[in-house]
Design a protein around this motif. Sequence first.
Motif, PDB file in Angstrom:
ATOM      1  N   HIS A   1       0.822  -1.214   0.000  1.00 55.20           N
ATOM      2  CA  HIS A   1       0.000   0.000   0.000  1.00 55.20           C
ATOM      3  C   HIS A   1       0.856   1.265   0.000  1.00 55.20           C
ATOM      4  O   HIS A   1       0.368   2.347  -0.337  1.00 55.20           O
ATOM      5  N   LEU A   2       2.115   1.116   0.380  1.00 54.78           N
ATOM      6  CA  LEU A   2       3.033   2.255   0.318  1.00 54.78           C
ATOM      7  C   LEU A   2       3.176   2.742  -1.126  1.00 54.78           C
ATOM      8  O   LEU A   2       3.258   3.939  -1.382  1.00 54.78           O
ATOM      9  N   ILE A   3       3.205   1.794  -2.081  1.00 57.14           N
ATOM     10  CA  ILE A   3       3.313   2.161  -3.501  1.00 57.14           C
ATOM     11  C   ILE A   3       2.097   2.978  -3.915  1.00 57.14           C
ATOM     12  O   ILE A   3       2.209   3.997  -4.601  1.00 57.14           O
ATOM     13  N   GLY A   4       0.913   2.538  -3.472  1.00 54.37           N
ATOM     14  CA  GLY A   4      -0.320   3.265  -3.791  1.00 54.37           C
ATOM     15  C   GLY A   4      -0.299   4.680  -3.239  1.00 54.37           C
ATOM     16  O   GLY A   4      -0.712   5.630  -3.920  1.00 54.37           O
ATOM     17  N   ASP A   5       0.182   4.838  -2.017  1.00 55.86           N
ATOM     18  CA  ASP A   5       0.238   6.171  -1.407  1.00 55.86           C
ATOM     19  C   ASP A   5       1.277   7.063  -2.092  1.00 55.86           C
ATOM     20  O   ASP A   5       1.100   8.284  -2.183  1.00 55.86           O
ATOM     21  N   LEU A   6       2.369   6.466  -2.564  1.00 58.84           N
ATOM     22  CA  LEU A   6       3.362   7.239  -3.307  1.00 58.84           C
ATOM     23  C   LEU A   6       2.771   7.741  -4.628  1.00 58.84           C
ATOM     24  O   LEU A   6       2.978   8.900  -5.005  1.00 58.84           O
ATOM     25  N   ILE A   7       2.028   6.879  -5.306  1.00 58.54           N
ATOM     26  CA  ILE A   7       1.376   7.275  -6.561  1.00 58.54           C
ATOM     27  C   ILE A   7       0.361   8.383  -6.298  1.00 58.54           C
ATOM     28  O   ILE A   7       0.250   9.356  -7.053  1.00 58.54           O
ATOM     29  N   LYS A   8      -0.369   8.261  -5.192  1.00 58.09           N
ATOM     30  CA  LYS A   8      -1.366   9.278  -4.833  1.00 58.09           C
ATOM     31  C   LYS A   8      -0.675  10.609  -4.523  1.00 58.09           C
ATOM     32  O   LYS A   8      -1.155  11.678  -4.910  1.00 58.09           O
ATOM     33  N   ALA A   9       0.455  10.547  -3.822  1.00 61.47           N
ATOM     34  CA  ALA A   9       1.185  11.772  -3.481  1.00 61.47           C
ATOM     35  C   ALA A   9       1.698  12.475  -4.731  1.00 61.47           C
ATOM     36  O   ALA A   9       1.828  13.705  -4.752  1.00 61.47           O
ATOM     37  N   LEU A  10       1.986  11.704  -5.780  1.00 61.38           N
ATOM     38  CA  LEU A  10       2.463  12.283  -7.042  1.00 61.38           C
ATOM     39  C   LEU A  10       1.314  12.784  -7.908  1.00 61.38           C
ATOM     40  O   LEU A  10       1.539  13.417  -8.936  1.00 61.38           O
ATOM     41  N   GLY A  11       0.059  12.481  -7.490  1.00 59.94           N
ATOM     42  CA  GLY A  11      -1.107  12.969  -8.213  1.00 59.94           C
ATOM     43  C   GLY A  11      -1.519  12.132  -9.398  1.00 59.94           C
ATOM     44  O   GLY A  11      -2.210  12.620 -10.295  1.00 59.94           O
ATOM     45  N   TYR A  12      -1.096  10.870  -9.415  1.00 60.75           N
ATOM     46  CA  TYR A  12      -1.387  10.008 -10.551  1.00 60.75           C
ATOM     47  C   TYR A  12      -2.453   8.955 -10.260  1.00 60.75           C
ATOM     48  O   TYR A  12      -2.786   8.139 -11.124  1.00 60.75           O
ATOM     49  N   ASP A  13      -2.988   8.924  -9.050  1.00 62.19           N
ATOM     50  CA  ASP A  13      -3.921   7.868  -8.669  1.00 62.19           C
ATOM     51  C   ASP A  13      -5.208   7.914  -9.487  1.00 62.19           C
ATOM     52  O   ASP A  13      -5.727   6.874  -9.913  1.00 62.19           O
TER      53      ASP A  13
ATOM     54  N   LYS B   1     -11.706   0.503 -16.298  1.00 60.76           N
ATOM     55  CA  LYS B   1     -12.170  -0.039 -17.585  1.00 60.76           C
ATOM     56  C   LYS B   1     -11.938  -1.544 -17.663  1.00 60.76           C
ATOM     57  O   LYS B   1     -12.625  -2.252 -18.398  1.00 60.76           O
ATOM     58  N   MET B   2     -10.947  -2.031 -16.895  1.00 58.57           N
ATOM     59  CA  MET B   2     -10.631  -3.460 -16.884  1.00 58.57           C
ATOM     60  C   MET B   2     -11.404  -4.201 -15.803  1.00 58.57           C
ATOM     61  O   MET B   2     -11.352  -5.423 -15.709  1.00 58.57           O
ATOM     62  N   GLY B   3     -12.076  -3.432 -14.923  1.00 58.06           N
ATOM     63  CA  GLY B   3     -12.860  -4.062 -13.870  1.00 58.06           C
ATOM     64  C   GLY B   3     -12.149  -4.164 -12.534  1.00 58.06           C
ATOM     65  O   GLY B   3     -12.618  -4.876 -11.627  1.00 58.06           O
ATOM     66  N   ILE B   4     -11.023  -3.468 -12.367  1.00 56.17           N
ATOM     67  CA  ILE B   4     -10.300  -3.491 -11.094  1.00 56.17           C
ATOM     68  C   ILE B   4      -9.876  -2.071 -10.728  1.00 56.17           C
ATOM     69  O   ILE B   4     -10.039  -1.142 -11.518  1.00 56.17           O
ATOM     70  N   THR B   5      -9.337  -1.914  -9.527  1.00 57.16           N
ATOM     71  CA  THR B   5      -8.812  -0.629  -9.080  1.00 57.16           C
ATOM     72  C   THR B   5      -7.358  -0.801  -8.644  1.00 57.16           C
ATOM     73  O   THR B   5      -6.887  -1.931  -8.459  1.00 57.16           O
ATOM     74  N   MET B   6      -6.694   0.309  -8.459  1.00 55.08           N
ATOM     75  CA  MET B   6      -5.318   0.265  -7.973  1.00 55.08           C
ATOM     76  C   MET B   6      -5.258  -0.380  -6.589  1.00 55.08           C
ATOM     77  O   MET B   6      -4.327  -1.119  -6.270  1.00 55.08           O
ATOM     78  N   ASN B   7      -6.285  -0.118  -5.782  1.00 54.68           N
ATOM     79  CA  ASN B   7      -6.325  -0.696  -4.439  1.00 54.68           C
ATOM     80  C   ASN B   7      -6.446  -2.213  -4.497  1.00 54.68           C
ATOM     81  O   ASN B   7      -5.907  -2.929  -3.633  1.00 54.68           O
TER      82      ASN B   7
ATOM     83  N   ILE C   1      -5.051  -4.146  -6.695  1.00 53.12           N
ATOM     84  CA  ILE C   1      -3.700  -4.658  -6.971  1.00 53.12           C
ATOM     85  C   ILE C   1      -2.847  -4.594  -5.707  1.00 53.12           C
ATOM     86  O   ILE C   1      -2.112  -5.538  -5.396  1.00 53.12           O
ATOM     87  N   MET C   2      -2.951  -3.485  -4.966  1.00 55.94           N
ATOM     88  CA  MET C   2      -2.174  -3.360  -3.726  1.00 55.94           C
ATOM     89  C   MET C   2      -2.583  -4.427  -2.714  1.00 55.94           C
ATOM     90  O   MET C   2      -1.753  -4.967  -1.975  1.00 55.94           O
ATOM     91  N   ASN C   3      -3.879  -4.735  -2.664  1.00 56.03           N
ATOM     92  CA  ASN C   3      -4.374  -5.746  -1.717  1.00 56.03           C
ATOM     93  C   ASN C   3      -4.025  -7.168  -2.142  1.00 56.03           C
ATOM     94  O   ASN C   3      -3.902  -8.065  -1.296  1.00 56.03           O
ATOM     95  N   ALA C   4      -3.881  -7.390  -3.450  1.00 42.85           N
ATOM     96  CA  ALA C   4      -3.717  -8.749  -3.962  1.00 42.85           C
ATOM     97  C   ALA C   4      -2.383  -9.378  -3.593  1.00 42.85           C
ATOM     98  O   ALA C   4      -2.269 -10.609  -3.506  1.00 42.85           O
ATOM     99  N   PHE C   5      -1.371  -8.542  -3.359  1.00 42.79           N
ATOM    100  CA  PHE C   5      -0.033  -9.091  -3.108  1.00 42.79           C
ATOM    101  C   PHE C   5       0.515  -8.641  -1.757  1.00 42.79           C
ATOM    102  O   PHE C   5       0.251  -7.538  -1.288  1.00 42.79           O
ATOM    103  N   ASN C   6       1.261  -9.532  -1.176  1.00 43.27           N
ATOM    104  CA  ASN C   6       1.993  -9.249   0.052  1.00 43.27           C
ATOM    105  C   ASN C   6       3.469  -9.205  -0.337  1.00 43.27           C
ATOM    106  O   ASN C   6       4.047 -10.231  -0.694  1.00 43.27           O
ATOM    107  N   ALA C   7       4.051  -8.036  -0.282  1.00 43.09           N
ATOM    108  CA  ALA C   7       5.408  -7.866  -0.830  1.00 43.09           C
ATOM    109  C   ALA C   7       6.470  -8.438   0.100  1.00 43.09           C
ATOM    110  O   ALA C   7       7.230  -7.712   0.739  1.00 43.09           O
ATOM    111  N   GLU C   8       6.501  -9.766   0.172  1.00 37.93           N
ATOM    112  CA  GLU C   8       7.581 -10.483   0.842  1.00 37.93           C
ATOM    113  C   GLU C   8       8.259 -11.318  -0.234  1.00 37.93           C
ATOM    114  O   GLU C   8       7.754 -12.362  -0.646  1.00 37.93           O
TER     115      GLU C   8
END
Length: 605
Positions: free
Chosen positions: A344-356, A365-371, A373-380
């Motif tokens: 979710h840190l990646i999502g917040d960085l994108i939001k801070a840059l104004g690209y969210d 349009k594909m049927g999903i959101t950025m959130n 994708i952030m929820n789908a993976f555990n970055a370990e």
Amino acid sequence: MVVFLLLSKSHQNHLPFMKQKISRVLLVALSAILVLSSCSKAPEQSKYIPKEASFVASINTKQLEQKLLESGLSNEKILETISKTASGADGSEDTSNPVTKGVKDFQNSGVDLKGTLYFFSSATPDGKMYYATIGKLTDASKFEAYVTKNIPNVTVTTADKVKIGIVKIEEGTNATLAWDDKTVMALISPDFEKYSSFMDTDAPAVDNSAVLTTEVKRLFNLKDDEKASSMTSFKEFSKENADIAYWANIDATVENSLKNMPGQAGMAVAMFGNGLKKLIEGSFYISSLNFEKGKVVAKSTGYYGKELKELLDKHDSKTVDIKQLEKYPSDNVFGYAIMAFDTHLIGDLIKALGYDSMIDMQLTKMGITMNDIMNAFNAEIAVIGSDFTVKETPSMWDSTYTNKEPSAKWLFTFKIGDEKAFDKLISLPDMKDVIVKEGDKYILKEVPPTMGAKIEGKDIIIGSSQELVDNYATGKSGGKISGDMISNAKGNVSSMYIDFQKLSKNVPASVFSEVPDSLVTDVKGLLKELKTQSGTVSGGKQVSTAELTFVNQDENSLAQIIKLCTKAYGIFKQKQAAEAATWSQMGDDEEIDTAVAPPAATNVQ
């Protein structure tokens, strides 16, 4: 130190009285303050570095020289060794060697080779980027004589007691030298537009000599608030008593990139530039590197500004999952890289840059959101390698020759986060040929026959063979990685480990068929292992370390590197001389044969 000297001279007749009135504790405290202030004081030449500098690197040549002297090496001895090893079989010194001659000339150039050297990148007030070196002079007249003798086509002028020399390197690229009685600097500004152009390679190059001449005049006359030394972060950097130190001014790096990044890359940077500037404001890095006995030690500390600190504080620093290493089924691991962070840190960085909003618009349009994708993976994430070998196989063209092919077992693993979000992601049409869900099991499709892949629980595993993947998934053959490797990763955000001895011992001698055995032995016996660690973010800063360990623990690492390089250079030069002699002899033989033999070619027609 100046304060200490003044005190010494002014009060030397009153010390007995002072000792009676001032407590021993206060004297110790005063001494400590004086010593620390003198040690942390930046060298004189650092005052010419502007606060717009993107980065600054310093090299403590005096400290490095002392470490070499402790290992029996001096500048003179190194040069003598180079000249002799590069000479003929009689071992006589080769005084014509260009490396030896060039260094000896520079030793007498008037440049203080025992002072701190600075390297930095900055930009002129109108945004033209350049690279610079600043050093200390012991004799300005010697330096001017060196410049006029050794640098062709240099033009030297004088402006306000500063000598300025323009050196033409190639069309459109000039270097500018400038010096006064104590300091010398060299600036160069490559034509980035010319080198980045893929369409108009014939565009005329820009002559930057006038720009750099103006800049060196400015640097020699910087006001206090225009100097990098006026910044708190640079003051912290100046305290680093390291062989090599590095300061990254993130604010200036972004600002200079926005002004100078050419082509499409520049357009992309400009699009999110304002958001990036706000996010990283006040952030900087300080790094140090030291050559010690038997190892090279590096340390880097990232200091995060207000906006970035607040963003990082929203996400707890995750530490690596040691089980990802412990499950690996081999006791011959030569290395790994492992890391963990909150996606979710990646999502917040994108939001801070104004690209969210823009990204979510496309994803919707594909049927999903950025959130999703952030929820789908555990970055370990972990990458592990083992059982390195070099296989020799007969050439398909000629069985008398063999091909040498490196081979190793490897495994890459990461984790699924929220299963509902992951199911939503793999239900997309484009994913049906990659991964499907059958019951409560996930199945990876179209795995190459030379590889293996599997999803076990929440672990997504891809490896060099299916057998390796299956053994890792079950964990039946795990627990063989050494304790040192495990402890290196434990409690950190990221870690890396490489065992050079396990790599080198499995390289056959035939790989080095053209290299003398003594040099092969030295190369294989130089490095032992590399360990890196990055700790958690705390209080707005993060500390990372790296340690390169040598097999020989009794000698300084820099001395070992120089001795090996000197030996390799000597072998290379001797081989080069032998080949030249062989070709020369062949040429002489051909001339003799042509002169003596009859013109047989005229009889064969």
